[in-house]
Design a protein around this motif. Structure first.
Motif, mmCIF file in Angstrom:
data_model
loop_
_atom_site.group_PDB
_atom_site.id
_atom_site.type_symbol
_atom_site.label_atom_id
_atom_site.label_comp_id
_atom_site.label_asym_id
_atom_site.label_seq_id
_atom_site.Cartn_x
_atom_site.Cartn_y
_atom_site.Cartn_z
ATOM 1 N N CYS A 12 5.981 -11.683 13.674
ATOM 2 C CA CYS A 12 6.788 -11.095 12.176
ATOM 3 C C CYS A 12 6.800 -9.570 12.350
ATOM 4 O O CYS A 12 6.812 -8.369 12.739
ATOM 5 N N ARG A 13 7.422 -9.377 10.814
ATOM 6 C CA ARG A 13 8.644 -8.158 10.257
ATOM 7 C C ARG A 13 6.954 -7.672 9.901
ATOM 8 O O ARG A 13 6.383 -8.056 8.602
ATOM 9 N N ILE A 14 7.272 -6.172 9.756
ATOM 10 C CA ILE A 14 6.483 -5.669 8.495
ATOM 11 C C ILE A 14 7.528 -5.079 7.820
ATOM 12 O O ILE A 14 8.646 -3.713 7.637
ATOM 13 N N VAL A 15 7.400 -5.031 5.731
ATOM 14 C CA VAL A 15 8.057 -4.403 4.958
ATOM 15 C C VAL A 15 7.559 -4.011 4.269
ATOM 16 O O VAL A 15 6.361 -4.374 3.925
ATOM 17 N N GLY A 16 7.618 -2.413 4.412
ATOM 18 C CA GLY A 16 6.977 -1.524 3.342
ATOM 19 C C GLY A 16 7.505 -1.703 2.043
ATOM 20 O O GLY A 16 8.929 -1.363 2.050
ATOM 21 N N ALA A 17 6.478 -1.716 0.886
ATOM 22 C CA ALA A 17 7.223 -1.249 -0.057
ATOM 23 C C ALA A 17 6.269 -0.987 -1.335
ATOM 24 O O ALA A 17 5.496 -1.495 -2.466
ATOM 25 N N HIS A 18 5.927 0.197 -0.414
ATOM 26 C CA HIS A 18 4.929 1.512 -1.099
ATOM 27 C C HIS A 18 4.688 1.526 -2.322
ATOM 28 O O HIS A 18 6.204 1.937 -2.673
ATOM 29 N N ARG B 149 0.520 -0.782 0.248
ATOM 30 C CA ARG B 149 -0.056 0.309 0.326
ATOM 31 C C ARG B 149 0.629 1.324 -0.519
ATOM 32 O O ARG B 149 1.741 0.774 0.207
ATOM 33 N N GLY B 150 0.348 2.130 0.047
ATOM 34 C CA GLY B 150 0.841 3.667 0.286
ATOM 35 C C GLY B 150 0.982 3.887 1.381
ATOM 36 O O GLY B 150 0.566 3.453 1.993
#
Length: 251
Positions: free
Chosen positions: A83-89, A66-67
Motif C-alpha cells: 500500500c501507498r502512504i499519502v501525506g496530507a499533513h 498527522r503533522g
C-alpha cells in the motif's frame, strides 16, 4: 432507531479506532459501500496479525493526516503490505497549547474545551490543503480501499469522516453517532495526562458534539454549506460529488 451493529470495527492488537465508514444509510435510502473507505487512529503499533488483517482488507492507500513531526515520531508499521502512504499533513497546533497549560498548572475543563473548540474551527479555515489531499485521493478509485487517520482518529479524522458522510447524504444524527463512537473505540488515551483531574482530562481526550458542531458552524457560516466548502476549499465540485456518490453508495 440507530443501527447498533454499526460501525463495522476491525479489532487490532497494536491499534484502535479502526472502522469501516460503510454501512450507513443515506437520506435517500441508499447505503454507503463497505470495504472502500476506513478511518483509524495511527498505525504505528501494528503487529504481524494486524498487518495480515489489513492485507485481507486489500488496503491500497493510507492517507496520513498527522503533522510532519508526528508522522516521523511514530512511523507506520506496514512492512509487507502493498500500500501507498499519502501525506496530507495537518499540524496539531492545539497540542502545544494543551501541553503549555498542563505544564503551568492553568489547565481546567473550560480552557481545554476552548482550545479544542477553536482547533475544530480551524479545520475549515486553515487546514483545507490537508483535507483537499485526502478528498482528492479517496475520490480516485485506484486508491481504494483506503484508510485515513491522524493520531487518535478523533479530531482531524473525525471532521474528515463527518464531512465525507455528510457529502454522501448520511443524516447528521448518524454522522454524530459515528463521530462519538471514538469514545468507545480509541484506547490510545490510556495512561495519558495522569496529573489532570477527570473532567479536565475528559475535555481533551473525548470526542464531543460541540467540537464537531463548531467546525460545521464555520463551514456553513464562511462557505454556505458542506457542499460549498467541498467545492470552494477542496476542489470537489458538483460533478465530482456525484461521481463520489456513484462510487461509494449502493442501492
Amino acid at each position: 432507531m440507530p443501527d447498533t451493529s454499526l460501525p463495522f470495527v476491525l479489532t487490532l492488537q497494536g491499534g484502535s479506532n479502526f472502522r469501516d465508514l460503510g454501512g450507513y444509510t443515506t437520506e435517500d435510502g441508499r447505503t454507503v459501500r463497505r470495504n472502500a473507505v476506513f478511518r483509524s487512529a495511527h498505525l504505528g503499533g501494528l503487529t504481524d496479525e494486524d498487518r495480515g488483517a489489513l492485507g485481507r482488507l486489500g488496503v491500497r492507500t493510507i492517507v496520513d493526516l498527522r503533522g510532519v513531526s508526528e508522522a516521523a515520531e511514530t512511523p507506520h508499521l506496514i512492512d509487507g503490505l502493498a500500500c501507498r502512504i499519502v501525506g496530507a499533513h495537518i499540524e496539531p497546533g492545539v497540542g502545544d497549547k494543551i501541553r503549555g497549560a498542563v505544564a503551568d498548572g492553568t489547565a481546567n475543563p473550560h480552557i481545554m474545551m476552548g482550545f479544542l473548540t477553536d482547533h475544530y474551527r480551524d479545520y475549515p479555515r486553515r487546514c483545507a490543503p490537508g483535507f483537499r489531499t485526502l478528498f482528492s485521493t479517496l475520490s480516485d478509485g485506484e486508491h481504494r480501499p483506503l484508510v485515513f487517520h491522524c493520531t487518535a482518529g478523533k479530531d482531524r479524522t473525525g471532521f474528515a469522516s463527518a464531512l465525507l458522510l455528510t457529502l454522501l447524504g448520511v443524516p447528521w444524527e448518524t454522522v454524530l453517532e459515528d463521530y462519538l463512537r471514538t469514545n468507545e473505540l480509541w484506547t490510545g488515551h490510556i495512561g495519558r495526562y495522569p496529573e489532570l483531574d477527570i473532567d479536565t482530562r475528559a475535555a481533551i481526550i473525548e470526542a464531543r458534539t460541540p467540537y464537531l458542531e463548531a467546525a460545521f458552524d464555520v463551514v456553513r457560516g464562511d462557505f454556505g454549506s458542506p457542499e460549498d466548502f467541498a467545492e470552494k476549499a477542496l476542489g470537489i465540485d458538483a460533478a465530482a460529488r456525484e461521481r463520489l456518490k456513484a462510487d461509494l453508495l449502493e442501492g
